[in-house]
Write a protein that holds these residues in place. Structure first.
Motif, PDB file in Angstrom:
ATOM      1  N   PHE A  15     -11.803 -26.386  27.705  1.00 43.34           N
ATOM      2  CA  PHE A  15     -10.683 -26.211  26.781  1.00 43.34           C
ATOM      3  C   PHE A  15      -9.334 -26.052  27.499  1.00 43.34           C
TER       4      PHE A  15
ATOM      5  N   THR B 261      -5.970 -17.247  15.246  1.00 43.79           N
ATOM      6  CA  THR B 261      -6.395 -16.364  16.334  1.00 43.79           C
ATOM      7  C   THR B 261      -6.077 -14.908  16.010  1.00 43.79           C
TER       8      THR B 261
ATOM      9  N   GLY C 166     -13.151 -21.789  14.958  1.00 42.43           N
ATOM     10  CA  GLY C 166     -12.734 -22.691  16.020  1.00 42.43           C
ATOM     11  C   GLY C 166     -12.212 -24.018  15.488  1.00 42.43           C
TER      12      GLY C 166
ATOM     13  N   VAL D  50      -8.494 -24.875  15.398  1.00 43.21           N
ATOM     14  CA  VAL D  50      -8.024 -25.176  16.755  1.00 43.21           C
ATOM     15  C   VAL D  50      -8.347 -26.631  17.104  1.00 43.21           C
TER      16      VAL D  50
ATOM     17  N   PHE E 200     -12.690 -20.885  20.895  1.00 41.73           N
ATOM     18  CA  PHE E 200     -12.147 -21.946  21.748  1.00 41.73           C
ATOM     19  C   PHE E 200     -13.252 -22.808  22.355  1.00 41.73           C
TER      20      PHE E 200
ATOM     21  N   ALA F  68     -15.336 -23.005  26.549  1.00 39.41           N
ATOM     22  CA  ALA F  68     -14.029 -22.382  26.289  1.00 39.41           C
ATOM     23  C   ALA F  68     -13.260 -22.140  27.574  1.00 39.41           C
TER      24      ALA F  68
ATOM     25  N   THR G  45      -2.689 -22.353  14.747  1.00 33.38           N
ATOM     26  CA  THR G  45      -3.647 -21.818  15.713  1.00 33.38           C
ATOM     27  C   THR G  45      -3.407 -20.326  15.941  1.00 33.38           C
TER      28      THR G  45
ATOM     29  N   ILE H  18     -11.303 -17.224  30.142  1.00 29.58           N
ATOM     30  CA  ILE H  18     -10.402 -18.203  29.518  1.00 29.58           C
ATOM     31  C   ILE H  18      -8.978 -18.044  30.075  1.00 29.58           C
TER      32      ILE H  18
END
Lengths: 96, 511
Positions: free
Chosen positions: B413, A27, B88, B91, B246, B409, A23, B473
């Motif tokens: 999330f 990112t 995304g 994730v 996200f 998000a 992850t 977020i």
């Protein structure tokens, strides 16, 4: 703490480390890409060969990277994680 | 293509799709007798099928027509969106898919509420879900009305009603089984349509995409291969990027799909199939966008629709004639219908499973009762989405999909991640995190230039950025953590050990 419990904790930690690592990679690379777009448009506009700019190459790379990360995760969990969880399950049944 | 001209092939293609999907619904209806069938297709969907269905849920008409149009009109900038919609997924597979499948039953609130107090958490999580579903639905319905008017020549109101009623039939009678199969058919049609279109385009450039790009650069300048004005502000760019990344992991209709498979391993594998389909599709939209730029031409695309939404259909007409235009139009319509069905089912699950059963009935509703309420909620949501679609006619709702992702998000999330990975997370923390995430996102969008300047025509905005994700977020995470630390909840802490077991071993190992 039983053996099964200790094994489970180890498996869980290993999966958690991989998940966080993948992850984070996604990112950072993605945010880096956006920062390049925001701060260095001419660099991404560099035409490598007619019709192909650095930006397009990096864009396709990002899509391929997302695939690669998913495949790494799925491959690792399917081969290592599932086997270790199955072993824990066996232990717990045996211990009962 | 004339605006609103009726295309016989499009009508026939769409008629066939509706007929086929109603046959699917009829078969599905006979198997939809339990809540497990209605919300989760009896957990019988395979990894490959769920991968396609996830792709079907995720690839909205906005991404097919919108991104192709964005690329056609501004070149490289459209790619930024395509990438955002894909990044995304790592994730989702790493952090969300497996815990979700092993801890929950039907909704993502099941997971957040797993070891916390049911009622407060369910209310907050259902509110987060419903906010996402509502904005996403409005955007899809308004888009559907406009598109169908352009593609088929039906009036806006008729188009919105057709979409609402056909979708209602799928969800009401066929539940998740019908919705899943409609998604699969739609995903296959969409991928096939995009593939055929891309092949026809590339055939004119000896199957070399680079030759296509260089022709675009020759006609419109090298600028089309470089970032343009789209990300003019780094904060806004990153903020949008984080919301897309996200947000995917917080969309209720996507999360719900993980309950349709038999186990966590299948859930994980289905993401790999889904990303292959979605990634391939976005790579193709890039070819379609540049193809439309070169073969249709920007002035012609703008003359039909200033936003560029008709780029892909126009391209189909240029490379494949009226019949192919009809086929692509029918695919676009099918796409809208399927996405709207998935959203409605997720909304109905939040209303019936979370609010009715767990808040009003204390988790003690019979199977039959829950199913009846779920169907009632479906009718309510379908009528509401028709009404909202008509109420928002003529409004620019392009920002609403972004808003849905931002709420997903910022509200869903963080609560999901904290509840699964952080032992000290509490009921109050979850509640505060979801509510602050939702409220702050709505407030910042309201104060942004998008609403204040573009929509309300004020000369200034209270908040300088269009995308709130970069602020909301982290805010939601911080609020969740601080509130949890202020008042520890021993029961939630104890429940975490059971949660850790169940994440890895699944429910049957519970002892």
């Amino acid at each position: 703490m039983s053996d099964a419990q200790i094994h489970l904790t180890r498996v869980a930690a290993a999966r958690w480390r991989l998940a966080v690592l993948l992850t984070t990679v996604m990112t950072l690379v993605y945010v880096g890409f956006i920062l390049l777009i925001a701060f260095n448009k001419p660099l991404l506009g560099t035409v490598l060969i007619p019709g192909l700019s650095l930006g397009i190459v990096l864009g396709v790379f990002l899509i391929l990277l997302a695939w690669a990360l998913i495949l790494i995760y799925v491959h690792w969990t399917n081969t290592h994680y599932d086997a270790r969880v199955a072993a824990v399950r066996q232990d717990r049944r045996g211990g009962r | 293509m004339q605006n609103g001209e009726t295309n016989v092939v499009a009508m026939a293609g769409f008629g066939i799709f509706i007929a086929l999907s109603l046959v699917i619904t009829w078969f599905a209806a006979r198997r939809t007798r339990s809540t497990e069938a209605f919300y989760a297709a009896g957990r019988s969907i395979t990894g490959f099928q769920n991968g396609l269905a996830l792709a079907g849920d995720y690839m909205s008409a906005a991404s097919f027509l919108g991104i192709a149009g964005l690329v056609a009109l501004s070149g490289f900038d459209g790619l930024i969106y395509s990438i955002g919609f894909l990044v995304g997924w790592p994730v989702v597979v790493c952090l969300i898919a497996e815990p979700l499948r092993n801890l929950g039953k039907f909704t993502f609130s099941d997971v957040v509420a797993f070891r916390l107090r049911q009622v407060p958490v369910r209310v907050a999580a259902a509110a987060g879900s419903l906010a996402v579903v509502a904005f996403y639905l409005i955007a899809q319905m308004v888009g559907a009305g406009n598109l169908i008017r352009l593609l088929f020549g039906l009036s806006y109101e008729v188009a919105v009603m057709i979409v609402g009623l056909v979708m209602l039939a799928y969800v009401l009678f066929g539940g998740m089984i019908a919705t899943t199969w409609v998604q699969i058919v739609k995903a296959v049609l969409l991928l096939a349509g995009a593939f055929m279109l891309a092949t026809l385009v590339l055939a004119q450039f000896s199957f070399n995409p680079i030759a296509l790009f260089s022709e675009a650069a020759r006609q419109y300048g090298d600028g089309v291969l470089a970032p343009g004005r789209f990300v003019s502000d780094p904060v806004d760019g990153i903020s949008l990027g984080l919301a897309l990344m996200f947000g995917t992991a917080g969309l209720p209709h996507i999360l719900m799909r993980f309950y349709t498979v038999p186990d966590a391993r299948t859930a994980r594998v289905s993401v790999a199939y889904a990303t292959a389909a979605i990634g391939g599709f976005y790579l193709m939209t890039f070819v379609l966008g540049f193809g439309a730029m070169v073969l249709v031409g920007q002035p012609a695309i703008r003359s039909v629709d200033a936003g560029g939404n008709m780029a892909a259909p126009l391209l189909a007409e240029v490379v494949g004639g009226q019949a192919f235009l009809g086929f692509i139009s029918a695919v676009a319509f099918a796409t809208i219908l399927a996405v709207v069905a998935g959203l409605t089912l997720a909304g109905a699950a939040a209303l019936s499973h979370d609010i009715y059963v767990h808040v009003f009935r204390g988790g003690r509703a019979s199977e039959k009762e829950e199913l009846r309420v779920a169907r009632g909620a479906t009718i309510l949501l379908a009528l509401l989405s028709i009404a909202l679609g008509i109420a928002f006619k003529g409004q620019n709702v392009a920002y609403m999909v972004g808003l849905a992702f931002a709420i997903a998000a910022s509200a869903n999330f963080p609560a999901l991640v904290l509840s699964v990975f952080w032992r000290k997370f509490t009921t109050r923390g979850a509640q505060a995190s979801i509510l602050v995430g939702t409220a702050s996102t709505l407030a910042l969008i309201w104060m942004s230039p998008t609403i204040q300047m573009d929509l309300l025509k004020h000369s200034t905005a209270y908040f300088p950025y269009r995308n709130p994700g970069l602020f909301t977020i982290p805010l939601s995470f911080v609020v969740g953590i601080v509130v949890s630390l202020m008042a520890p909840e021993p029961a939630a802490d104890e429940g975490f050990t059971k949660l850790e077991h169940q994440i890895h071993l699944g429910e049957e190992e519970d002892d």
